[in-house]
Design an enzyme around this catalytic site. Structure first.
Site, mmCIF file in Angstrom:
data_model
loop_
_atom_site.group_PDB
_atom_site.id
_atom_site.type_symbol
_atom_site.label_atom_id
_atom_site.label_comp_id
_atom_site.label_asym_id
_atom_site.label_seq_id
_atom_site.Cartn_x
_atom_site.Cartn_y
_atom_site.Cartn_z
ATOM 1 N N HIS A 55 -2.936 -3.297 -1.350
ATOM 2 C CA HIS A 55 -2.197 -2.995 -0.777
ATOM 3 C C HIS A 55 -1.784 -1.940 0.519
ATOM 4 C CE1 HIS A 55 -1.041 -5.571 2.468
ATOM 5 N NE2 HIS A 55 -1.534 -6.700 1.619
ATOM 6 N N CYS A 72 0.697 -10.902 -1.001
ATOM 7 C CA CYS A 72 0.391 -9.702 -1.812
ATOM 8 C C CYS A 72 1.158 -8.803 -2.376
ATOM 9 C CB CYS A 72 -0.568 -9.154 -1.099
ATOM 10 S SG CYS A 72 -2.090 -9.564 -0.256
#
Length: 142
Positions: free
Chosen positions: A97, A113
């Protein structure tokens, strides 16, 4: 003669028109030791971007997965509604992301992440939507 012309026409169409089994594929290959992502379309590298993976005490999983789901304006349910724009989830709560911490790209900084520059995340997200989740692979290695 007629059968020969039909056979020739069919042969020409199969060469010119893409086959169903030859769908576009995207591979996002993350090298944790380099803090980079290389993006491949149909086997050819088209991008190389800096990323941030897990900081000390956290973990980014290693392995290979297909993209599972997309969320354009995601906010983390685990980390105080932290923005995760253009999220591509590949394993449970782990996603690729965008980040607003651009200055930290190129070194470990996340909770696990894979963070990208927001414009790169938007590009990868659009590419994934175009080819479909089953045709987008995420590979994370050391």
């Amino acid at each position: 003669m007629r059968l020969l012309l039909i056979a020739l026409a069919v042969l020409c169409l199969t060469v010119v028109m893409p086959q169903k089994g030859m769908a576009n594929t995207i591979v996002a290959k993350v090298d944790v030791s380099e803090q980079t992502m290389r993006v491949y379309r149909n086997g050819k590298q088209i991008h190389k971007w800096r990323v941030s993976t897990a900081r000390k005490g956290k973990w980014t999983p290693r392995g290979a997965w297909s993209a599972k789901w997309l969320s354009r304006h995601h906010k983390s349910s685990l980390y105080n509604d932290a923005p995760m724009p253009h999220a591509i989830f590949f394993r449970g709560n782990y996603a690729i992301h965008g980040t607003n911490q651009i200055s930290r790209l190129g070194r470990p900084a996340s909770a696990g992440c894979i963070r990208l520059h927001p414009s790169h995340a938007a590009t990868l997200f659009a590419m994934t939507r175009k080819v479909g989740l089953k045709n987008m692979k995420v590979v994370v290695q050391n």
